[in-house]
Design an enzyme around this catalytic site. Structure first.
Site, mmCIF file in Angstrom:
data_model
loop_
_atom_site.group_PDB
_atom_site.id
_atom_site.type_symbol
_atom_site.label_atom_id
_atom_site.label_comp_id
_atom_site.label_asym_id
_atom_site.label_seq_id
_atom_site.Cartn_x
_atom_site.Cartn_y
_atom_site.Cartn_z
ATOM 1 C CD GLU A 80 -3.046 0.954 2.237
ATOM 2 O OE1 GLU A 80 -3.168 -0.131 2.844
ATOM 3 O OE2 GLU A 80 -3.868 1.891 2.346
ATOM 4 C CG ASN A 125 -8.301 2.037 4.735
ATOM 5 O OD1 ASN A 125 -9.172 1.277 4.309
ATOM 6 N ND2 ASN A 125 -7.909 2.012 5.999
ATOM 7 C CD GLU A 226 -10.701 -2.857 4.916
ATOM 8 O OE1 GLU A 226 -10.726 -1.784 5.566
ATOM 9 O OE2 GLU A 226 -10.069 -3.869 5.302
ATOM 10 C CE1 TYR A 297 -4.172 -6.666 8.213
ATOM 11 C CE2 TYR A 297 -6.407 -5.818 7.908
ATOM 12 C CZ TYR A 297 -5.102 -5.975 7.448
ATOM 13 O OH TYR A 297 -4.742 -5.453 6.229
ATOM 14 C CD GLU A 345 -6.409 -4.893 3.361
ATOM 15 O OE1 GLU A 345 -6.368 -4.635 4.586
ATOM 16 O OE2 GLU A 345 -6.776 -4.080 2.494
ATOM 17 C CD GLN A 402 -0.115 -2.778 3.757
ATOM 18 O OE1 GLN A 402 0.762 -2.120 3.259
ATOM 19 N NE2 GLN A 402 -1.314 -2.239 4.059
HETATM 20 O O1 AHR Z 1 -3.619 -3.025 5.628
HETATM 21 C C1 AHR Z 1 -3.895 -1.880 6.361
HETATM 22 C C2 AHR Z 1 -5.304 -1.391 6.147
HETATM 23 O O2 AHR Z 1 -6.189 -2.320 6.685
HETATM 24 C C3 AHR Z 1 -5.761 -1.251 4.723
HETATM 25 O O3 AHR Z 1 -5.429 -0.028 4.176
HETATM 26 C C4 AHR Z 1 -7.252 -1.377 4.833
HETATM 27 O O4 AHR Z 1 -7.824 -1.933 3.687
HETATM 28 C C5 AHR Z 1 -7.460 -2.235 6.058
HETATM 29 O O5 AHR Z 1 -8.357 -1.680 6.929
#
Ligand code: AHR
Length: 547
Positions: A80, A125, A226, A297, A345, A402
């Protein structure tokens, strides 16, 4: 049993006649022999008892029980445009290892080690507020913009064309995400023309003018990011997004029906709109998209290891639910098409949350989301990889979020070295040895009761068959805090012989790899006799197969 003691000998009076001393010496020798004999037996019996009592894990499987073939894109990642992912990460023109384009050579080497087949770009984002046109052409003419998602300044010095050239250097493929937050159909149409049309149109000729004579041939296209999240710039309801996504997908496929298009699913299973979001979005898009995305996550900010180690249960449940929703919409639509999943993600993310609250806004390349991963995070990442692979018949693409510096397996210092975080290792081995056929194994092992996840197996295991090499690779995490678990593999029609056992283990669950100690957590090779999984360890065991 252990009462044979030297005290009997020691008790003899030293003034005794020599003959009797000799005699007593004989007695002493006999006692000594008896003692060693008894001791030997005791040790033997004791070790047998311990061995018998050692916790066992039996894995049963065979060549006829297959979940599916792994699409190598399940080992994808994500770059990103924020934090130091790009500036100070992949791009640092003043770095000693930088090439003629300013790309860090040390980072390229580590990304190649991970063998990442696809990299998602530019967000996240970030993408929902991004104008791709700002990131192309002569660098000195590119505008500096504010990135509203991360409240940072974006100088646009590493743009679309730089990213595409970088993917070639790391031998990867791009997944391009289009902005469906502040922009929409026209932007996506223009972007695909710029990237993929050979020439003879204004935008494709612009790409050629910018140095890329050949079209990039980007196959994977993400329809926004998202869009269910209220934090997203340009957040939408499921109906608004579904309509827009279906029109953008249609336009992309009019350009090239071979493109693979990914619609946004939920940002996590905790969203109040989950799983209704999936149903509504698919109602609009089912026939025009190829994949539905998932994001999740994992965290351990309450320092509850037993729950944290069971995170793959949560991932399994999320994937299973999304599959069910996809198949429900398929049934409603009387469709023959199967919807595949793109888990674009996933990772552990929580260590940097507090420090990020203190960051100054509107800087370039802030130290954002710089999670320093622990040993226990590596165990969890190992379990999460097993979960993705267990679903390889439906999850075709996945992106570890990432790649560099921001919640990443690779860490760098500006002007300094690059090193491997703890989570680098399970990903490295899965990416190298996980590309084959996942077997539908049965696991016989004890369980523990967890308030969040219920019954959790002490071992999370997964087996991949490599037909050409006649090998089976087992990835196994022992979740037990203090029991070594012995492993038995029963593959019915195969004879399996262990050829390699790699382990990640540590006495300190919070151990990290840092610039000063980059190899504190590193793989070790284990001996091949007696297959056991050390307490709290990640393991890869390779077997050669006969039969
Ligand atoms: O990976 C970090 C952020 O997590 C990304 O920008 C977003 O898509 C998610 O909320």
């Amino acid at each position: 049993m252990l009462s044979v003691s030297t005290n009997t000998i020691g008790d003899l009076p030293s003034s005794a006649p020599s003959s009797s001393k000799e005699m007593r010496g004989e007695v002493a020798n006999i006692s000594k022999d008896a003692m060693f004999f008894a001791l030997g037996w005791s040790i033997l019996v004791l070790s047998w008892v311990i061995k018998e009592q050692r916790m066992k894990c039996i894995i049963r499987g065979g060549r006829h029980f297959v979940i599916g073939s792994v699409d190598k894109r399940i080992f994808g990642s994500f770059l990103e445009q924020f934090g130091r992912a790009v500036y100070g990460g992949v791009y640092e023109p003043t770095h000693a290892s930088a090439d003629e384009e300013g790309m860090r050579g040390d980072v390229i080497a580590l990304v190649r080690e991970l063998d990442v087949p696809v990299v998602r770009f530019p967000g996240g984002n970030y993408v929902s507020n991004f104008n791709w046109e700002d990131s192309i052409g002569p660098k000195e003419e590119r505008p500096t913009r504010l990135d509203l998602a991360w409240r940072a300044t974006d100088p646009n010095q590493f743009g679309l064309d730089e990213f595409m050239r970088w993917t070639r250097k790391v031998e990867s493929e791009a997944m391009m995400v289009v902005n469906l937050g502040t922009r929409g159909l026209a932007e996506a149409r223009n972007l695909v023309e710029y990237c993929n049309h050979p020439g003879g149109s204004t935008l494709s000729d612009l790409r050629r003018k910018n140095g890329a004579d050949e079209p990039y041939g980007i196959k994977m296209w993400g329809l926004g990011n998202e869009m269910d999240g209220p934090w997203q710039v340009g957040h939408k309801t499921a109906h608004e997004y579904g309509r827009l996504a279906s029109e953008v997908a249609k336009a992309l496929k009019l350009f090239d029906p071979e493109l693979e298009v990914i619609a946004c699913g939920s940002s996590s299973s905790d969203m109040v709109t989950f799983p209704e979001w999936e149903e509504t979005v698919l109602d609009h898009t089912y026939e025009v998209v190829d994949y539905l995305s998932l994001h999740m996550y994992f965290r351990n900010d309450e320092d509850d290891l037993a729950t944290f180690l069971a995170s793959s249960k949560r991932m399994d449940a999320f994937i299973d639910t999304v599959i069910n929703v996809c198949d429900y919409v398929k049934a409603k639509k009387r469709s023959n098409k199967t919807m595949y999943l793109c888990f674009d993600e996933w990772n552990v993310w929580f260590h940097s949350n507090e420090q990020d609250k203190r960051l100054e806004p509107w800087t370039v390349g802030p130290h954002l989301l710089e999670d320093v991963y622990t040993f226990e995070d590596a165990l969890v990442v190992g379990c999460l990889l097993n979960s993705l692979l267990r679903h390889c018949n439906r999850v075709k693409i996945a992106c570890l979020a990432q790649l560099v510096n921001t919640i990443a397996p690779i860490m760098t210092e500006d002007g300094g070295p690059a090193w491997r975080q703890t989570i680098f290792w399970p990903f490295y081995y899965a990416s190298r040895y996980g590309r084959g056929e996942v077997l539908d194994i049965r696991l016989e092992v004890g369980t523990y009761e967890n308030p969040t996840y219920g019954e959790v197996e002490w071992v999370d295991a997964l087996a991949v068959h490599h037909k050409a090499e006649q090998e089976l690779v087992l990835f196994a995490v022992n979740r037990h805090p203090d029991e070594e678990i012995s492993l038995t593999v029963d593959l019915s029609d195969w004879d399996a012989q262990v050829i390699e056992h790699i382990v990640l283990e540590s006495d300190d669950m919070k151990a990290t790899n840092t610039k000063e100690h980059p190899d504190r957590i590193a793989p070790k090779t284990r001996g091949l006799d007696g297959l056991t999984l050390a307490p709290l360890s990640w393991n890869m065991v390779r077997f050669s197969l006969k039969g």
